[in-house]
Design an enzyme around this catalytic site. Sequence first.
Site, PDB file in Angstrom:
ATOM      1  N   GLU A 118       0.826  -1.208   0.000  1.00 35.70           N
ATOM      2  CA  GLU A 118       0.000   0.000   0.000  1.00 35.70           C
ATOM      3  C   GLU A 118       0.862   1.261   0.000  1.00 35.70           C
ATOM      4  O   GLU A 118       0.502   2.250  -0.652  1.00 35.70           O
ATOM      5  CB  GLU A 118      -0.945  -0.033   1.203  1.00 35.70           C
ATOM      6  CG  GLU A 118      -2.044  -1.076   1.036  1.00 35.70           C
ATOM      7  CD  GLU A 118      -2.908  -1.252   2.264  1.00 35.70           C
ATOM      8  OE1 GLU A 118      -4.122  -1.468   2.112  1.00 35.70           O
ATOM      9  OE2 GLU A 118      -2.380  -1.188   3.394  1.00 35.70           O
ATOM     10  N   GLU A 138      -3.313 -10.517   3.822  1.00 36.62           N
ATOM     11  CA  GLU A 138      -4.330 -10.332   4.862  1.00 36.62           C
ATOM     12  C   GLU A 138      -5.413 -11.399   4.826  1.00 36.62           C
ATOM     13  O   GLU A 138      -5.925 -11.827   5.862  1.00 36.62           O
ATOM     14  CB  GLU A 138      -4.967  -8.940   4.716  1.00 36.62           C
ATOM     15  CG  GLU A 138      -4.066  -7.781   5.076  1.00 36.62           C
ATOM     16  CD  GLU A 138      -3.261  -7.255   3.910  1.00 36.62           C
ATOM     17  OE1 GLU A 138      -2.787  -6.106   3.986  1.00 36.62           O
ATOM     18  OE2 GLU A 138      -3.112  -7.990   2.906  1.00 36.62           O
TER      19      GLU A 138
END
Length: 264
Positions: A118, A138
């Site tokens: 990110e 994740e």
Amino acid sequence: MSEPVHDTLILTRQGRVAILALNRPEAMNAISMRMRAEMRQALEALQADADIGAVVLTGSGDKAFSAGMDLREFAKLSADLPVAEVKRLRQAATDGIATFDKPILAAVNGLAIGGGVELALLCDLVFAADTASFAFGEIKRGLMPGNGGTQRLSRRIGMPRALEMVLTGRTVDAQEALAIGLVEYVVPGPDLLARAVALAEQMAANAPIALRTAKAAIVRGAEMPLQDGLRLEQDLAAFLYTTEDAQEGPRAFLEKRPPVWRGR
């Protein structure tokens, strides 16, 4: 000018380029709350610094760009917080880079996992070492990317590839990242920082106001319908004609000399 002291970052300067290195190599440069705060502080200072025209973001050590969120710290922190406050903390994590109006390039020197990907997605251009890798893991922990990963990844590489990458949690190597458009450049590891800094220097050598205004036109225009983006471009281009640098550029060209930018 004196540099602020950071515990989790190393800030160095090379001409008009600032190199900002995540500096928690013992934790694979995982993003702690202190690192978030220091990154915002550093970027705010660099944005206001007229001597800096561009930034390169990289990781310390030779293993990781960033392993993402410091999960141990965040688990302890979020255990006693309401959901709304957890959401606010996540949003605040990306404010510094997302609002940075000078060019910022990522030099991904190793593993980029979760929040590390990110961070790279927030940058304008991404260089990757040929040994770098990218993964959103994740989903394997019952979670999902929550700091812009699902939105910026799909806009960057397309929805089907973003779905495949996020929903499997698999690792993408540097060459595949280049092929799908996740990164712009793959270079040998020893050359990574020099190559990223060289491009940043090329950008930073241009007129400061024009540099920031052109970036704004591209970034903001990408979120608009074409006709609105064209109007934005016209307005910003007209504004630049009022600056001293816009007069200096043509004058220097006619006089066959390098321009002397004033930033006004």
